[in-house]
Design a protein around this motif. Structure first.
Motif, short mmCIF file in Angstrom:
data_model
loop_
_atom_site.label_atom_id
_atom_site.label_comp_id
_atom_site.label_asym_id
_atom_site.label_seq_id
_atom_site.Cartn_x
_atom_site.Cartn_y
_atom_site.Cartn_z
N GLY A 158 6.67 -9.32 -5.89
CA GLY A 158 6.70 -9.56 -4.44
C GLY A 158 7.53 -8.56 -3.67
O GLY A 158 7.85 -8.80 -2.50
N MET A 159 7.91 -7.46 -4.28
CA MET A 159 8.75 -6.49 -3.57
C MET A 159 7.91 -5.43 -2.86
O MET A 159 8.39 -4.78 -1.95
CB MET A 159 9.70 -5.80 -4.56
N VAL A 160 6.71 -5.25 -3.33
CA VAL A 160 5.78 -4.33 -2.67
C VAL A 160 4.58 -5.15 -2.23
O VAL A 160 4.03 -5.94 -3.00
CB VAL A 160 5.34 -3.21 -3.66
N HIS A 161 4.20 -5.00 -0.97
CA HIS A 161 3.07 -5.77 -0.44
C HIS A 161 1.76 -5.07 -0.79
O HIS A 161 1.62 -3.86 -0.57
CB HIS A 161 3.21 -5.91 1.07
N LEU A 162 0.83 -5.84 -1.30
CA LEU A 162 -0.45 -5.29 -1.72
C LEU A 162 -1.41 -5.18 -0.54
O LEU A 162 -1.39 -6.02 0.37
CB LEU A 162 -1.08 -6.18 -2.79
N GLY B 137 4.73 8.78 -11.93
CA GLY B 137 3.95 8.66 -10.70
C GLY B 137 2.61 7.98 -10.89
O GLY B 137 1.77 8.00 -9.99
N ALA B 138 2.41 7.35 -12.05
CA ALA B 138 1.11 6.72 -12.32
C ALA B 138 0.93 5.41 -11.56
O ALA B 138 -0.19 4.94 -11.39
CB ALA B 138 0.96 6.46 -13.82
N GLY B 139 2.05 4.82 -11.13
CA GLY B 139 1.96 3.53 -10.43
C GLY B 139 2.53 2.37 -11.23
O GLY B 139 2.35 1.21 -10.86
N LYS B 140 3.25 2.66 -12.31
CA LYS B 140 3.78 1.59 -13.17
C LYS B 140 4.81 0.73 -12.42
O LYS B 140 4.70 -0.49 -12.38
CB LYS B 140 4.44 2.18 -14.43
N THR B 141 5.80 1.40 -11.84
CA THR B 141 6.85 0.63 -11.17
C THR B 141 6.31 -0.06 -9.92
O THR B 141 6.70 -1.19 -9.61
CB THR B 141 8.04 1.56 -10.83
N THR B 142 5.38 0.58 -9.23
CA THR B 142 4.76 -0.07 -8.06
C THR B 142 4.04 -1.34 -8.50
O THR B 142 4.11 -2.37 -7.82
CB THR B 142 3.77 0.89 -7.38
N THR B 143 3.36 -1.28 -9.64
CA THR B 143 2.67 -2.47 -10.16
C THR B 143 3.67 -3.59 -10.41
O THR B 143 3.47 -4.74 -10.00
CB THR B 143 1.94 -2.13 -11.48
N VAL B 144 4.77 -3.24 -11.09
CA VAL B 144 5.79 -4.24 -11.41
C VAL B 144 6.39 -4.83 -10.12
O VAL B 144 6.54 -6.05 -9.98
CB VAL B 144 6.90 -3.60 -12.28
N LYS B 145 6.69 -3.96 -9.18
CA LYS B 145 7.27 -4.45 -7.92
C LYS B 145 6.28 -5.32 -7.15
O LYS B 145 6.68 -6.28 -6.49
CB LYS B 145 7.73 -3.27 -7.06
N ALA B 146 5.01 -4.97 -7.23
CA ALA B 146 4.00 -5.79 -6.55
C ALA B 146 3.95 -7.19 -7.18
O ALA B 146 3.84 -8.19 -6.49
CB ALA B 146 2.63 -5.12 -6.63
N LEU B 147 4.07 -7.23 -8.51
CA LEU B 147 4.05 -8.53 -9.20
C LEU B 147 5.25 -9.38 -8.79
O LEU B 147 5.16 -10.61 -8.75
CB LEU B 147 4.07 -8.33 -10.72
#
Lengths: 318, 278
Positions: free
Chosen positions: A64-68, A52-62
């Motif tokens: 383009g799968m998660v909008h920043l 839950g630290a945000g690792k996968t969210t970071t990767v997905k943001a890179l």
């Protein structure tokens, strides 16, 4: 898994990952908070953090799968969100699943088409990728007959297909046995040797310790450490034993770092800079303290990780 | 075109195509058998039924069944177009490639739309051909009718796809089927309203057809798929008519509305898909 020998394609010397100030909030929960992440050409960077630290969210943001909400990020010189940014990027998702109605070769064939590999290069690239991940001879089998570990190997094959300049691996060994894990570590090392940049997202600290040049530690969406692994995991803590540990000696040591423990005539000192050990010894001797022992202590990445995450928790009053 | 190829391969390997083909052939054989037996019966000298009327009713009912099957196929394919791909993780590996979300969605849902529209064309052609072979059946404007049927299923694919971006496959499917049922009720209200000369029922029916135009498109299509002799008979004798079919061609304005409606759902699906986090 054997070694790829050819150099990566598609990077043209651009910085593989340049991300600054990434912020993302889901409802009221801030999952990324001013995250900076930089991966240079040929670097292997470990992205660490508790669940839950945000690792996968970071990767997905890179990818383009998660909008920043805020921040800028570019892959190989192209802003994320632009599909061309992903032209020379390979990716193994954490939650990997491939169409089970296809065989391994057909999965790779589809990916080869998607990255625009010329038709006459596809068969060779697919054979290479299957060989590198240890799936030679199983490429014509349906994915439905693959074990979880084989599916993860297939995912690795798609990630390295076409020798991309940047490979992003999200928990690449979660389904592998110890031999498979070792093979993946070898694969990452050989990718690094040929100049491929790798972002390794893992919660396996030993794995990161063995293959990464740099680590970025995330906790609660924030970067709590970023830097070369050698600085982090090497002996930045020293055990100092004197004839007599008095206030003057403590004052000298406090000038070099933070005293983390003290017992009898021995103190543990966390140094700000590992290169300061000789200067510390000189300072103590010049002040007349009898230096019995000064031992740099190796701290494993796990020690450092637990310290950092623990410190952060204390800082938040939790 | 890689996503089109993958989607077709998925349809083939998940037995959608083969099962659909087998069921359709069985359906056509049954229709041919029933049609020939019934037509032989009504052409006997003792039966007062006008053969043109009988042939039209049977053909239109056959086409109604085809439309019904195609509509359900559209709902089942489209409602699972997006959400299961995200939930399973299959989509993440694909979208990590240099492929825009718009392109992926257009290729995937477009393939489903082509499959069901193709199904409509082939099956409608087969039903009309059976009618022609057995009874010499000729529709008023078969291509117009088939085009409207194809528009109906493409609209349903667009609607199902858009909902699939926001909801689970089962929720999207339930909503589209419920709307399809509501449209059918709206069509019945139109027939009853016309028979009773009740403008309120007709207005409600018009409102429903604007919210979900599937049944109104069927009724418009069915007008063109009837034989001219049947319509003349229906005008002469008020009690001759087909409760499943329309007695008037669709207005150009309504067809334009249906096209705009489908386009709006396509655009909404794309917008929602581009904006959502995966």
């Amino acid at each position: 898994m054997s070694s790829p020998t050819e150099s990566p394609v598609g990077g043209d010397g651009a910085v593989p990952i340049a991300a600054t100030g990434l912020c993302k909030t889901y409802r009221d929960r801030k999952v990324l908070d001013q995250v900076d992440l930089h991966v240079g050409p040929g670097q292997v960077v470990g992205l660490l953090g508790p669940n839950g630290a945000g690792k996968t969210t970071t990767v997905k943001a890179l990818l383009g799968m998660v909008h920043l909400d805020e921040g800028t990020a570019a892959l190989l010189g192209h802003p994320v969100g632009d599909p061309t940014a992903r032209r020379a990027v390979g990716y193994l998702p954490e939650k990997f699943q491939y169409p089970d109605w296809l065989d391994g070769r057909q999965v790779l064939e589809a990916h080869a088409r998607l990255i625009g590999l010329p038709a006459d290069e596809r068969a060779g690239a697919i054979t290479d990728a299957l060989r590198l991940v240890g799936l030679s001879g199983r490429g014509d089998d349906r994915v439905s007959g693959y074990s979880k570990g084989m599916q993860q190997r297939l995912g690795l094959a798609t990630a390295i297909l076409g020798r991309p300049a940047l490979v992003i691996l999200d928990e690449p060994t979660s389904a592998l046995d110890p031999i498979g894990r070792r093979e993946v570590r070898d694969l990452i090392r050989t990718m690094r040797d040929r100049g491929t940049a790798v972002l390794l997202n893992s919660h396996l600290l030993g794995e990161v310790e063995q293959v990464c040049d740099q680590v970025v530690i995330l906790h609660r969406g924030r970067v709590i450490h970023s830097g070369p692994l050698v600085d982090l995991a090497a002996g930045v803590e020293v055990r100092v034993t004197l004839d007599r540990l008095d206030e003057d000696a403590l004052a000298v040591m406090a000038g070099f770092g933070r005293i983390t423990a003290r017992e009898s005539d021995t103190a543990l000192l966390a140094l700000d800079d590992v290169a300061a050990v000789p200067a510390l010894a000189s300072a103590l001797v010049m002040r007349g303290h009898g230096l019995q022992a000064l031992v740099p202590l190796h701290r494993s990445l796990e020690d450092v990780f637990v310290d950092l995450v623990g410190t952060d928790l204390e800082g938040e009053g939790l | 075109m890689t996503v089109v190829r993958l989607t077709l391969r998925e349809a083939a390997n998940r037995k959608v195509l083969i099962v659909g083909a087998v069921v359709s052939v069985a359906f056509l054989l049954l229709f041919w058998l029933g049609f020939s037996i019934a037509f032989n019966s009504i052409t006997s000298p003792s039966d007062p039924t006008d053969p043109a009327v009988g042939a039209t009713i049977m053909t239109v009912l056959g086409l109604y069944a085809v439309q019904f099957l195609a509509a359900f196929m559209a709902v089942l394919l489209a409602s699972g177009a997006v959400a299961p791909e995200i939930d399973s993780g299959r989509l993440h590996a694909i979208l990590a490639r240099p492929l825009s979300r718009t392109s992926w969605l257009a290729q995937r849902a477009g393939t489903f739309a082509m499959l069901v529209a193709g199904y409509i064309v082939v099956m409608s052609g087969a039903i009309l051909s059976i009618g022609a072979a057995i009874a010499g059946y000729g529709a008023i404007a078969p291509w117009r009718g088939v085009a409207l049927l194809a528009l109906e299923v493409v609209v349903l694919v667009a609607l199902g796809t858009a909902l699939s971006v926001r909801l689970s496959a089962i929720a999207a499917g339930v909503i589209v089927i419920a709307l399809y049922g509501a449209a059918w009720i709206g069509g019945i209200m139109d027939i009853v309203g016309t028979a009773l000369d009740n403008p309120t029922l007709q207005r409600i029916s018009t409102g429903v057809s604007l919210v979900i135009p599937s049944d109104a498109l069927w009724r418009g299509a069915s007008y063109y798929l009837q034989s001219p002799a049947f319509l003349i008979a229906a005008q002469v004798e008020a009690d001759t008519g087909n409760p499943f079919a329309g007695n008037a061609p669709p207005s150009g304005l309504f067809v334009a509305w249906a096209v705009a409606y489908g386009t709006a759902w396509w655009l909404l699906a794309d917008r929602w898909f581009r904006r959502r986090d995966l």
